[in-house]
Design a protein around this motif. Structure first.
Motif, mmCIF file in Angstrom:
data_model
loop_
_atom_site.group_PDB
_atom_site.id
_atom_site.type_symbol
_atom_site.label_atom_id
_atom_site.label_comp_id
_atom_site.label_asym_id
_atom_site.label_seq_id
_atom_site.Cartn_x
_atom_site.Cartn_y
_atom_site.Cartn_z
ATOM 1 N N VAL A 150 0.952 -1.192 -0.007
ATOM 2 C CA VAL A 150 0.021 0.002 -0.098
ATOM 3 C C VAL A 150 0.916 1.272 -0.143
ATOM 4 O O VAL A 150 0.725 2.065 -0.663
ATOM 5 N N ALA A 151 1.814 1.209 0.682
ATOM 6 C CA ALA A 151 2.848 2.477 0.819
ATOM 7 C C ALA A 151 3.598 2.581 -0.403
ATOM 8 O O ALA A 151 3.810 3.753 -0.768
ATOM 9 N N GLU A 152 3.753 1.572 -1.146
ATOM 10 C CA GLU A 152 4.386 1.638 -2.461
ATOM 11 C C GLU A 152 3.793 2.018 -3.586
ATOM 12 O O GLU A 152 4.184 2.829 -4.564
ATOM 13 N N PHE A 153 2.470 1.528 -3.592
ATOM 14 C CA PHE A 153 1.851 1.379 -4.684
ATOM 15 C C PHE A 153 0.437 2.268 -4.587
ATOM 16 O O PHE A 153 -0.189 2.306 -5.688
ATOM 17 N N GLY A 154 -0.049 2.341 -3.537
ATOM 18 C CA GLY A 154 -1.137 3.009 -3.073
ATOM 19 C C GLY A 154 -2.232 2.212 -2.927
ATOM 20 O O GLY A 154 -2.123 1.231 -3.207
ATOM 21 N N GLU A 155 -3.398 2.755 -2.527
ATOM 22 C CA GLU A 155 -4.656 1.911 -2.023
ATOM 23 C C GLU A 155 -5.151 1.211 -3.047
ATOM 24 O O GLU A 155 -5.801 0.053 -3.033
ATOM 25 N N GLU A 156 -4.929 1.648 -4.503
ATOM 26 C CA GLU A 156 -5.687 0.745 -5.432
ATOM 27 C C GLU A 156 -4.873 -0.426 -5.590
ATOM 28 O O GLU A 156 -5.524 -1.509 -6.420
ATOM 29 N N VAL A 157 -3.776 -0.928 -5.026
ATOM 30 C CA VAL A 157 -3.376 -2.342 -4.988
ATOM 31 C C VAL A 157 -4.295 -3.142 -4.427
ATOM 32 O O VAL A 157 -4.201 -4.246 -4.457
ATOM 33 N N TYR B 166 -3.276 3.954 -20.421
ATOM 34 C CA TYR B 166 -3.478 2.841 -20.073
ATOM 35 C C TYR B 166 -4.865 2.624 -20.151
ATOM 36 O O TYR B 166 -5.593 1.941 -19.068
ATOM 37 N N ASP B 167 -5.497 2.767 -21.002
ATOM 38 C CA ASP B 167 -6.926 3.134 -21.153
ATOM 39 C C ASP B 167 -7.675 1.560 -21.359
ATOM 40 O O ASP B 167 -8.868 1.444 -20.858
ATOM 41 N N ASN B 168 -6.852 0.700 -21.403
ATOM 42 C CA ASN B 168 -7.409 -0.679 -21.646
ATOM 43 C C ASN B 168 -7.519 -1.330 -20.174
ATOM 44 O O ASN B 168 -8.277 -2.541 -19.686
ATOM 45 N N LEU B 169 -7.010 -0.697 -19.101
ATOM 46 C CA LEU B 169 -7.120 -1.083 -17.425
ATOM 47 C C LEU B 169 -8.197 -0.361 -16.758
ATOM 48 O O LEU B 169 -8.527 0.744 -17.324
ATOM 49 N N ASN B 170 -8.531 -0.952 -15.703
ATOM 50 C CA ASN B 170 -9.568 -0.336 -14.891
ATOM 51 C C ASN B 170 -8.885 1.209 -14.267
ATOM 52 O O ASN B 170 -7.510 1.150 -14.092
ATOM 53 N N PRO B 171 -9.567 2.011 -13.693
ATOM 54 C CA PRO B 171 -8.887 3.197 -12.997
ATOM 55 C C PRO B 171 -7.817 3.101 -12.124
ATOM 56 O O PRO B 171 -6.814 3.577 -12.152
ATOM 57 N N GLY B 172 -8.135 2.157 -11.222
ATOM 58 C CA GLY B 172 -7.352 1.720 -10.344
ATOM 59 C C GLY B 172 -5.713 1.194 -10.670
ATOM 60 O O GLY B 172 -4.570 1.653 -10.415
ATOM 61 N N GLN B 173 -5.977 0.387 -11.505
ATOM 62 C CA GLN B 173 -4.592 0.168 -12.254
ATOM 63 C C GLN B 173 -3.908 1.047 -13.325
ATOM 64 O O GLN B 173 -2.843 1.125 -13.122
ATOM 65 N N GLN B 174 -4.798 1.853 -13.680
ATOM 66 C CA GLN B 174 -4.156 3.280 -14.485
ATOM 67 C C GLN B 174 -3.287 3.973 -13.422
ATOM 68 O O GLN B 174 -2.278 4.373 -13.540
ATOM 69 N N ARG B 175 -4.059 4.094 -12.281
ATOM 70 C CA ARG B 175 -3.363 5.040 -11.324
ATOM 71 C C ARG B 175 -2.078 4.557 -10.750
ATOM 72 O O ARG B 175 -0.844 5.116 -10.706
ATOM 73 N N MET B 176 -2.090 3.021 -10.685
ATOM 74 C CA MET B 176 -0.943 2.621 -10.053
ATOM 75 C C MET B 176 0.312 2.535 -11.174
ATOM 76 O O MET B 176 1.251 2.517 -10.715
ATOM 77 N N ASN B 177 -0.011 2.370 -12.440
ATOM 78 C CA ASN B 177 1.003 2.386 -13.379
ATOM 79 C C ASN B 177 1.556 3.446 -13.612
ATOM 80 O O ASN B 177 2.705 3.904 -13.890
ATOM 81 N N ILE B 178 0.738 4.773 -13.563
ATOM 82 C CA ILE B 178 1.138 6.221 -13.591
ATOM 83 C C ILE B 178 2.021 6.436 -12.442
ATOM 84 O O ILE B 178 3.146 6.991 -12.429
ATOM 85 N N GLY B 179 1.449 6.039 -11.404
ATOM 86 C CA GLY B 179 2.212 6.145 -9.953
ATOM 87 C C GLY B 179 3.576 5.471 -9.961
ATOM 88 O O GLY B 179 4.466 6.166 -9.378
#
Length: 201
Positions: free
Chosen positions: A59-66, A172-185
């Protein structure tokens, strides 16, 4: 002493789409970090799920979207391969994790060739409170202030605006919003000077 698994390659099977993103690659590296190998082995010796001690760091590294279900499933799949490489085999699957954690259940392991071994519930409110209290790392706080509205809803165009500001053009429009946030993060964490966000906490 944990093995050096630096050269171990992940075999993604049904998770190839996620595994090939920046997030997937960073998660695989995270799991092979020596400290995390030790955490997984220690949990195994204590007859606990191997993923359990990884939760706070994830969670600390990737955010709560993990907490995205498919991401957690891939983490479990990755952990199984890491544990096998360290000489462990599955003991019990879907063991309930009763302490506040990112994971509701996980697999326990035992040294390969040894015989089998018994289990403990946590409310959704307790788990949500745990994530809320763990997610507020300096980086996540800095990013969330820019990409979420006052209700905490992720605003994708603002996320991509922050990404572009730091030279990230890929979407990363093929991914859901949380996964997009994690990849950008994952990418922003490498590009943004820590001084930019450490001062806000």
């Amino acid at each position: 002493m944990s093995n050096d698994l630096g050269e171990l390659r992940y075999v993604p099977q049904n998770f190839r789409d996620l595994a090939e993103t920046e997030l997937g690659k960073e998660l695989w590296s995270f799991l092979k970090h020596r400290d995390n190998l030790i955490r997984m082995e220690t949990a195994t010796l204590l007859d606990r799920a191997a993923v359990e001690p990884l939760a706070a760091g994830l969670v600390a590294e990737f955010g709560e979207e993990v907490s995205d279900d498919r991401v957690k499933q891939m983490i479990g799949h990755m952990v199984r391969q890491v544990m096998a490489a360290m000489g462990y085999e599955t003991d019990r699957s879907a063991l309930r994790i009763t302490r506040p954690s990112l994971f509701t259940s996980g697999t326990t392991y035992r040294p390969a060739g040894s015989g089998p071994r018994e289990a403990m519930k946590i409310t959704k409110e307790q788990r949500d409170a745990w994530i809320k209290n763990t997610k507020n790392s300096a980086f996540n706080t800095w990013l969330n202030k820019q990409v979420r509205d006052e209700n905490g809803v992720l605003l994708l165009e603002q996320l991509y605006a922050v990404a572009r500001k730091h030279g990230i053009e890929k979407r990363y429009d093929n991914l859901n919003p949380g996964q997009q946030r994690m990849n950008i993060g994952v990418q922003l964490r490498k590009l943004v000077d820590p001084k930019e966000y450490e001062s806000i906490v």
